[in-house]
Design an enzyme around this catalytic site. Structure first.
Site: not given
Ligand code: SAJ
Length: 430
Positions: A213, A267
């Site tokens: 995870k 996360c």
């Molecule tokens: N972000 C960026 N650039 C990107 C992608 C995201 O700057 O290309 C930023 C987003 O704006 C945000 C943060 O990263 O601030 C996280 O957003 P996210 O959409 O990447 O992820 P979370 O936190 O909403 O969800 C993640 C997911 N993990 C992965 O994709 C590996 C989800 O599958 C998990 O279940 C979740 O964390 C969790 O609960 O652990």
């Protein structure tokens, strides 16, 4: 003397499930299970319990209201744990900021609340994200305070993997990892999840599941840090990083993520620290955290440039949620930027159409830009695309797009200077 193997009944007949923690993961999980089982949802936050028992949801998530209406008959919400066949722990594991380690207080108290109700053959599922070995060293010893040894009940760690904004779909369709202390635990958990999971269920041990995870979220954080570093380098070289990333991602083995104003949420911005706290080898992981946490400072350095010579500037932040189209603001980069702007002695205004209970005042759209010198898009909510720039009564027509989300011509036609993070032309930090 009964052999260890027979200490747990042959087959656990699951009728009642008790889910501890009714947040962004626990509540959707509880409602999905309530399609088949009687589910008792438990949360220490009385406001959440009252909201649910009044037939409302404590947060916004796609399709969750329809599911809630469908399974209401099988779901009750309460503040106290009740006897059940299966207990699921889905409580938060925040970061202890000063030490950068996992704060396991909610996981500990959830296990403490279950122990008095634990019966021979019951199954306990830990869904919360935890540092490796937490199941073995922290949770199981607490559950054994029940007087039962870990051979007399079942236990697995099944880390949630669903992305906020598309949680139900991913909870149903994503593959699941079940890390169990023994085969019976793994098989019993598999049967419970089979009630709604269509993805494959993959089996391992608890510590590997905990590690996997953290690897998932850490790999995303490191990749975002790389994208942010590319954006900074591209800016120095007057290269448009968005175009460059698009082109590089045409390579069959390249998938560069999107730069932005920082990484938020409960996360990706937190979980990597659960690995660094247990290892002396985590160099890149800590560096990636530092790079992503530096992005609000990078944005500020640009805004300072734009507003050079403006006395008592007023700044507006649009979007304080940690990402688009969600109402969750935990660990959002907008909080850090707000504090940085205030430490400049500047006036800051905030607007977000989804977020409630933010630590700073949120204003409606037009109030938030009245007399402002610079609008900063921090979260690219889709609804911002519908804004008509000509209706905004700003003092200076500057807009900073940290997500490369705007239709630039629409704003330029209304006389706005549009600065896009990483575009190689407009976004040069001081
Ligand atoms: N972000 C960026 N650039 C990107 C992608 C995201 O700057 O290309 C930023 C987003 O704006 C945000 C943060 O990263 O601030 C996280 O957003 P996210 O959409 O990447 O992820 P979370 O936190 O909403 O969800 C993640 C997911 N993990 C992965 O994709 C590996 C989800 O599958 C998990 O279940 C979740 O964390 C969790 O609960 O652990």
């Amino acid at each position: 003397m009964k052999s260890k193997k027979n200490l747990v009944p042959k087959r656990l007949l699951v009728r009642k499930i008790c889910v501890l923690g009714l947040g962004y993961i626990g509540l959707p999980t509880a409602l999905l299970l309530a399609q088949k089982y009687l589910v008792i949802g438990v949360d220490i936050n009385e406001k959440i319990i009252t909201t649910l028992n009044n037939g409302n949801l404590p947060f916004v998530e796609k399709e969750l209201d329809n599911l809630f209406r469908k399974v209401r008959g099988n779901f009750t919400a309460t503040t106290t744990v009740k006897p059940a066949d299966v207990f699921i722990i889905a409580v938060p594991t925040p970061l202890e900021e000063s030490l950068k380690i996992a704060d396991l207080q909610y996981v500990r108290s959830a296990a403490e609340m279950i122990a008095p109700h634990l019966k021979r053959g019951n199954l306990v599922i830990l869904e919360s994200t935890v540092p490796p070995c937490t199941s073995e060293n922290v949770v199981l010893p607490i559950l054994e305070k029940s007087g039962l040894s870990r051979n007399e009940f079942l236990f697995v760690h099944c880390p949630e993997r669903a992305i906020p904004g598309n949680t139900l779909f991913e909870m149903i369709n994503n593959d699941r990892i079940i890390g169990g202390i023994n085969e019976k635990s793994r098989n019993t958990a598999k049967n419970v999840y089979a009630s709604f999971v269509k993805g494959r269920v993959l089996i391992t041990d608890t510590t590997t599941a905990e590690f996997v995870k953290l690897m998932e979220n850490t790999s995303r954080d490191v990749n975002i840090a790389l994208a942010n570093e590319f954006a900074k380098i591209a800016s120095e070289m007057r290269i448009n990083v968005w175009e460059a990333i698009d082109l590089a991602n045409r390579h069959p083995r390249v998938k560069i993520l999107q730069p932005g104003p920082g990484v938020g949420g409960h996360c990706i911005a937190i979980d990597p620290w659960f690995l660094t706290e247990t290892s002396t080898q985590a160099q890149m992981i800590s560096l990636a955290r530092t790079i992503n946490d530096s992005m609000p400072n990078y944005v500020l350095s640009k805004v300072r440039n734009i507003l050079r010579g403006v006395s008592n500037p007023v700044i507006t932040l649009w979007g304080v949620a940690y990402k688009k189209n969600v109402d969750d603001w935990r660990a959002t980069p907008a909080l850090r930027l707000t504090r940085l702007i205030q430490s400049e002695g500047w006036d800051v205004r905030l607007h977000d159409p989804f977020v409630r209970n933010f630590p700073y005042t949120l204003q409606n759209l037009h109030e938030s830009v009245l007399g402002t010198d610079c609008i900063i898009i921090m979260t690219d909510h889709d609804i911002f695309q519908e804004i008509n720039p000509s209706e905004l009564r700003v003092r200076s027509k500057n807009i900073v797009d940290t997500r490369n989300s705007l239709k630039k011509e629409k704003w330029k036609n209304e006389g706005f200077a549009v600065y896009t993070l990483g575009d190689g032309t407009s976004f040069h930090s001081g």
